[in-house]
Design an enzyme around this catalytic site. Structure first.
Site, PDB file in Angstrom:
ATOM      1  N   ASP A  35       1.006  -1.232  -0.049  1.00 36.69           N
ATOM      2  CA  ASP A  35       0.009   0.040   0.108  1.00 36.69           C
ATOM      3  C   ASP A  35       0.820   1.235  -0.042  1.00 36.69           C
ATOM      4  OD1 ASP A  35      -2.597  -1.351  -0.079  1.00 36.69           O
ATOM      5  OD2 ASP A  35      -2.361  -1.290   2.275  1.00 36.69           O
ATOM      6  N   LYS A  57      -3.182   3.349  -2.332  1.00 41.32           N
ATOM      7  CA  LYS A  57      -4.471   4.181  -2.496  1.00 41.32           C
ATOM      8  C   LYS A  57      -4.251   5.652  -1.927  1.00 41.32           C
ATOM      9  CE  LYS A  57      -7.364   0.432  -1.026  1.00 41.32           C
ATOM     10  NZ  LYS A  57      -6.821  -0.610   0.015  1.00 41.32           N
ATOM     11  N   MET A 171      -8.261   8.269   9.616  1.00 39.35           N
ATOM     12  CA  MET A 171      -8.779   8.709   8.431  1.00 39.35           C
ATOM     13  C   MET A 171      -9.543  10.061   8.567  1.00 39.35           C
ATOM     14  SD  MET A 171      -9.340   5.100   6.510  1.00 39.35           S
ATOM     15  CE  MET A 171     -10.119   4.301   7.865  1.00 39.35           C
TER      16      MET A 171
HETATM   17  N1  SAH Z   1      -3.972   0.007   9.440  1.00 38.98           N
HETATM   18  C1  SAH Z   1      -3.478   1.209   9.723  1.00 38.98           C
HETATM   19  C2  SAH Z   1      -4.499   2.052   9.540  1.00 38.98           C
HETATM   20  C3  SAH Z   1      -5.151   2.382   8.229  1.00 38.98           C
HETATM   21  S1  SAH Z   1      -6.185   3.530   7.974  1.00 38.98           S
HETATM   22  C4  SAH Z   1      -2.750   1.328  11.081  1.00 38.98           C
HETATM   23  O1  SAH Z   1      -3.093   0.249  11.968  1.00 38.98           O
HETATM   24  O2  SAH Z   1      -2.155   2.338  11.522  1.00 38.98           O
HETATM   25  C5  SAH Z   1      -4.969   4.853   7.515  1.00 38.98           C
HETATM   26  C6  SAH Z   1      -5.058   6.145   8.432  1.00 38.98           C
HETATM   27  O3  SAH Z   1      -4.137   5.707   9.537  1.00 38.98           O
HETATM   28  C7  SAH Z   1      -4.649   7.427   7.979  1.00 38.98           C
HETATM   29  O4  SAH Z   1      -5.750   8.170   7.578  1.00 38.98           O
HETATM   30  C8  SAH Z   1      -4.345   8.011   9.423  1.00 38.98           C
HETATM   31  O5  SAH Z   1      -5.387   8.462  10.213  1.00 38.98           O
HETATM   32  C9  SAH Z   1      -3.615   6.875  10.256  1.00 38.98           C
HETATM   33  N2  SAH Z   1      -2.038   6.669  10.124  1.00 38.98           N
HETATM   34  C10 SAH Z   1      -1.408   5.853   9.024  1.00 38.98           C
HETATM   35  N3  SAH Z   1      -0.115   6.071   9.554  1.00 38.98           N
HETATM   36  C11 SAH Z   1      -0.066   7.138  10.331  1.00 38.98           C
HETATM   37  C12 SAH Z   1       1.105   7.930  10.747  1.00 38.98           C
HETATM   38  N4  SAH Z   1       2.234   7.708  10.480  1.00 38.98           N
HETATM   39  N5  SAH Z   1       0.676   9.037  11.725  1.00 38.98           N
HETATM   40  C13 SAH Z   1      -0.408   9.497  11.888  1.00 38.98           C
HETATM   41  N6  SAH Z   1      -1.514   8.676  11.266  1.00 38.98           N
HETATM   42  C14 SAH Z   1      -1.288   7.574  10.584  1.00 38.98           C
END
Ligand code: SAH
Length: 495
Positions: A35, A57, A171
């Site tokens: 991803d 995405k 998100m």
């Molecule tokens: N599976 C992922 C989340 C996927 S949804 C997890 O467990 O982290 C994607 C969302 O995750 C983004 O829109 C954001 O809100 C958050 N996200 C992912 N990486 C991030 C980061 N390094 N810092 C802050 N938010 C993050």
């Protein structure tokens, strides 16, 4: 091994936050489907021969629809490949991992799941926010605030506020105002501490901490962008007190490391530990010479010292001796001189101790120290790069030392990250580029092409490297010595 798909949580992006099991799975993969949020340093672990499929995405924009991703996984597995499905953070937290596994099960493809460190918990930790704390709350809730285009959020704010726990919204940046309004309408205290964390755990992390009533305005004013999460709760009040990440000396600095991968690790790790956002973009590669006759000829003569000027030279010597059907015992009787500690460490990997390391790690100091340690009319065997500098042999010759210069490897200018580097320079996104040899400067310049080299500090080891960087108009800072400490010291001083 049975062909199967392994879902791997890649963690939140900060260096080192991939699990050991995840790393092992990637290293054994024949194909990796990944991803957008998966960090480059993790993609670097993918074996050279493996198939790479980017199904990243963008927000509101799905280059590869989920059904197609499911089908790609099944297809690759049916080709007999060991497939890794690499997902940001944890695979099952808002990552549609469940759907992928349902499809694999229905298709009869065996799968495994290796959880990852989720951004929902890790980003707050890097922002000084413990998600629970006995003094403040006893639960943490993770909520998606993804709004379908034009639709209101499907969140029961009244229930959430009543829970009195820490709330983490993923998100949710686009819907930040809606989330805050929803909480206020559900009678959360308007002065409840909250934060937005952008790029959590990465060296470029930014955070805005404020009360619920003004968080949205402040985050917009700061221009925070995705990926970012929202966290709400009294624990956010600890954010300054428990901040350990922002105060790191190199926090906020993006540093490009140009040396070859095998040797980039330690420098990159040290810079990272000091808080830098490290981008590894090797600009040179070493290629062993296939012609080992010069070494065979040299070994027929007597030498007092064997001289190594890089870790690559040590490995190349072992390799070349192997091609002659010999090993390091062919150097029996010689003493060993090295240019610096890194090269001494490479020798130590073969169980050998260096007899001489100059006080300052460069060719001139090595030559003088070596000449002083030589018997009258002694002989030195240089085991090094074909395009090695002339300072070392010439200084030795001037001092009356006999020199046999054996070319063991070539340095080639090759950079897999050339496009990414060019974009970073265009966007002025690099603060520092590290150069550990003249060839890394040349390799970098060739990789990025005609560009403006004035937007960053060129952090150079030694005067020769600094000279090469200056010739391209770079702003140079020079490390006194070829050590990481000296490089870091140099970052703090004006040249
Ligand atoms: N599976 C992922 C989340 C996927 S949804 C997890 O467990 O982290 C994607 C969302 O995750 C983004 O829109 C954001 O809100 C958050 N996200 C992912 N990486 C991030 C980061 N390094 N810092 C802050 N938010 C993050």
């Amino acid at each position: 091994m049975t062909a199967k798909v392994t879902l791997v949580g890649a963690g939140p992006g900060g260096r080192g936050l991939l699990t050991l099991a995840g790393a092992a799975a990637i290293e054994q993969a024949d194909a990796v489907v990944f991803d957008r949020l998966v960090d480059e340093s993790i993609l670097d672990l993918i074996p050279a021969g493996a198939v790479r499929v980017n199904v990243g995405k963008e927000n509101n924009h799905h280059p590869v629809p989920q059904e197609q991703i499911n089908e790609i996984l099944v297809q690759l597995a049916r080709e007999g490949k060991n497939v890794v499905r690499l997902k940001g953070g944890d695979c099952y937290l808002f990552g549609r991992g469940g759907e992928e596994c349902e499809y694999l099960r229905a298709s009869g493809v065996p799968f495994a799941v290796i959880p990852g460190v989720t951004s929902a918990l890790a980003a707050p930790a890097f922002a000084g926010i413990p998600v629970t704390h006995r003094d403040f709350c006893s639960s943490v809730h993770i909520i998606t605030a993804h709004a379908r285009a034009g639709k209101p959020l499907q969140i029961d704010f009244n229930s959430l506020v009543r829970l009195r726990g820490t709330l983490v919204f993923l998100m949710g940046l686009t819907a930040l105002e809606q989330v805050m309004d929803g909480l206020l309408a559900a009678h959360i205290a308007p002065d409840m501490p909250a934060a937005v964390i952008e790029n959590g755990t990465r060296g470029i992390q930014r955070k805005v901490v404020a009360t619920v009533s003004v968080l949205a305005d402040k985050a917009r004013a700061a221009g925070l962008k995705s990926p970012a999460l929202i966290i709400v709760g009294e624990v956010c009040a600890l954010s300054d007190k428990l901040d350990w990440f922002t105060p790191l000396p190199l926090h906020g600095k993006t540093i490009i490391v140009t040396r070859p991968r095998a040797r980039a690790g330690t420098l990159a790790n040290r810079l990272h530990a000091l808080g830098a956002n490290v981008v590894e973009a090797p600009c040179i590669e070493t290629v062993q010479r296939t012609d080992v006759q010069p070494l065979a000829d040299a070994l027929a003569q007597k030498h007092d010292w064997a001289v190594f000027t890089s870790p690559a030279g040590v490995h190349a010597a072992v390799h070349a001796l192997g091609k002659l059907g010999r090993d390091l015992r062919a150097l029996y009787g010689m003493r060993f001189a090295v240019i610096g500690r890194g090269t001494a460490d490479a020798l130590a990997d073969y169980g050998l101790a260096a007899d001489l390391v100059p006080v300052q790690y460069d060719g001139t100091h090595l030559a003088h120290a070596l000449a002083a340690a030589m018997p009258q009319g002694g002989a030195a065997l240089l085991l090094r790069a074909a395009a090695g500098g002339q300072v070392l042999p010439e200084t030795l010759l001037d001092a009356g030392v006999r020199v046999t210069d054996v070319p063991l490897y070539d340095t080639v200018y090759r950079c897999a990250k050339a496009d990414a580097l060019r974009i970073m320079l265009e966007q002025n996104a690099a603060d520092v580029v590290t150069f550990t040899s003249v060839s890394t400067v040349e390799g970098f310049v060739r990789a990025v092409g005609a560009a403006d080299y004035t937007g960053f500090t060129a952090l150079c080891i030694g005067e020769q490297t600094a000279g090469a960087a200056r010739r391209y108009g770079m702003h140079v800072k020079t490390a006194e010595n070829a050590t990481i400490d000296a490089m870091i010291d140099a970052l703090g001083m004006e040249d």
